[in-house]
Design a protein around this motif. Structure first.
Motif, PDB file in Angstrom:
ATOM      1  N   LEU A   1       0.836  -1.192   0.000  1.00 36.11           N
ATOM      2  CA  LEU A   1       0.000   0.000   0.000  1.00 36.11           C
ATOM      3  C   LEU A   1       0.877   1.249   0.000  1.00 36.11           C
ATOM      4  O   LEU A   1       1.937   1.281   0.631  1.00 36.11           O
ATOM      5  N   LEU A   2       0.441   2.265  -0.713  1.00 37.55           N
ATOM      6  CA  LEU A   2       1.202   3.502  -0.842  1.00 37.55           C
ATOM      7  C   LEU A   2       1.479   4.113   0.522  1.00 37.55           C
ATOM      8  O   LEU A   2       0.579   4.270   1.338  1.00 37.55           O
ATOM      9  N   GLY A   3       2.728   4.430   0.778  1.00 41.02           N
ATOM     10  CA  GLY A   3       3.126   5.049   2.030  1.00 41.02           C
ATOM     11  C   GLY A   3       3.533   4.076   3.110  1.00 41.02           C
ATOM     12  O   GLY A   3       3.855   4.486   4.221  1.00 41.02           O
ATOM     13  N   THR A   4       3.546   2.790   2.822  1.00 41.54           N
ATOM     14  CA  THR A   4       3.898   1.782   3.825  1.00 41.54           C
ATOM     15  C   THR A   4       5.310   2.020   4.355  1.00 41.54           C
ATOM     16  O   THR A   4       5.550   1.962   5.555  1.00 41.54           O
ATOM     17  N   ALA A   5       6.251   2.314   3.452  1.00 45.84           N
ATOM     18  CA  ALA A   5       7.639   2.528   3.859  1.00 45.84           C
ATOM     19  C   ALA A   5       7.771   3.745   4.769  1.00 45.84           C
ATOM     20  O   ALA A   5       8.615   3.784   5.658  1.00 45.84           O
ATOM     21  N   ALA A   6       6.918   4.758   4.583  1.00 52.68           N
ATOM     22  CA  ALA A   6       6.984   5.977   5.386  1.00 52.68           C
ATOM     23  C   ALA A   6       6.162   5.863   6.667  1.00 52.68           C
ATOM     24  O   ALA A   6       6.180   6.774   7.496  1.00 52.68           O
ATOM     25  N   GLY A   7       5.407   4.782   6.820  1.00 52.79           N
ATOM     26  CA  GLY A   7       4.615   4.592   8.028  1.00 52.79           C
ATOM     27  C   GLY A   7       3.212   5.159   7.976  1.00 52.79           C
ATOM     28  O   GLY A   7       2.465   5.070   8.927  1.00 52.79           O
ATOM     29  N   THR A   8       2.832   5.791   6.871  1.00 48.62           N
ATOM     30  CA  THR A   8       1.477   6.329   6.720  1.00 48.62           C
ATOM     31  C   THR A   8       0.880   5.744   5.457  1.00 48.62           C
ATOM     32  O   THR A   8       0.926   6.350   4.397  1.00 48.62           O
ATOM     33  N   ALA A   9       0.371   4.549   5.544  1.00 45.94           N
ATOM     34  CA  ALA A   9      -0.101   3.838   4.361  1.00 45.94           C
ATOM     35  C   ALA A   9      -1.559   4.134   4.051  1.00 45.94           C
ATOM     36  O   ALA A   9      -2.363   4.399   4.938  1.00 45.94           O
ATOM     37  N   ALA A  10      -1.852   4.057   2.763  1.00 43.57           N
ATOM     38  CA  ALA A  10      -3.239   4.094   2.320  1.00 43.57           C
ATOM     39  C   ALA A  10      -3.892   2.790   2.784  1.00 43.57           C
ATOM     40  O   ALA A  10      -3.207   1.819   3.068  1.00 43.57           O
ATOM     41  N   ALA A  11      -5.192   2.762   2.861  1.00 48.51           N
ATOM     42  CA  ALA A  11      -5.911   1.554   3.268  1.00 48.51           C
ATOM     43  C   ALA A  11      -6.882   1.169   2.162  1.00 48.51           C
ATOM     44  O   ALA A  11      -7.558   2.025   1.594  1.00 48.51           O
ATOM     45  N   TYR A  12      -6.925  -0.115   1.849  1.00 47.79           N
ATOM     46  CA  TYR A  12      -7.844  -0.592   0.814  1.00 47.79           C
ATOM     47  C   TYR A  12      -9.279  -0.404   1.277  1.00 47.79           C
ATOM     48  O   TYR A  12      -9.640  -0.733   2.402  1.00 47.79           O
TER      49      TYR A  12
END
Length: 169
Positions: free
Chosen positions: A142-153
């Motif tokens: 999910l987008l932003g997973t590496a930064a710790g703020t991921a999008a959620a499906y």
């Protein structure tokens, strides 16, 4: 020598009319599904602007945008609308297309009127989109997973039969 009249009998005409009626009873619902799918496709075209805004925000900030204003768009989802689309909203990078306006009542009813586009990032940091109920892209997070703020499906609420082929499970 007798000459026989040519032409169709009443029974033959009734059989033809019956056959046409049976064929129409199958064709009309199929055509309605086709027109609804065409209306749903309009939303994907309108959402392309929001997709670009999400991608740009991710490339510059490294995080998915929290909302439309964070993506550099107006705050009102109705500003991204069309003939069949009531608006396109953004929440943590996820696009939610809401159908309304002149859309078929099958896709404007309460609880059955949204299609979602969920952003994922591949291992080489390319942005990949998951449309509707389609499976998640292989090897992507999910987008932003590496930064710790991921999008959620978010599951779409449109019936699966109206989703474009790329958005089906």
């Amino acid at each position: 020598m007798k000459h026989r009249q040519s032409g169709f009998t009443l029974i033959e005409l009734m059989v033809v009319v019956t056959i046409i009626g049976i064929l129409a009873s199958f064709a009309i619902p199929a055509y309605q599904d086709y027109t609804i799918r065409a209306q749903v496709s309009e939303g994907l075209g309108i959402a392309s602007i929001a997709r670009a805004a999400v991608a740009e925000e991710f490339l510059t900030e490294g995080l998915p945008p929290t909302d439309r204003t964070d993506a550099g768009m107006s705050a009102d989802p109705a500003d991204s609308s069309g003939r069949y689309v009531a608006g396109v909203d953004i929440e943590n990078g996820v696009l939610t297309i809401t159908y309304g306006n002149e859309a078929n009542p099958q896709i404007t009813g309460a609880g059955a009127n949204t299609l979602t586009l969920t952003p994922y990032e591949s291992s080489d940091l390319n942005l990949v989109w998951r449309c509707g109920s389609a499976p998640a892209p292989a090897g992507a997070e999910l987008l932003g997973t590496a930064a710790g703020t991921a999008a959620a499906y978010v599951e779409p609420t449109l019936p699966v039969r109206y989703l474009p082929a790329a958005c089906r499970p």
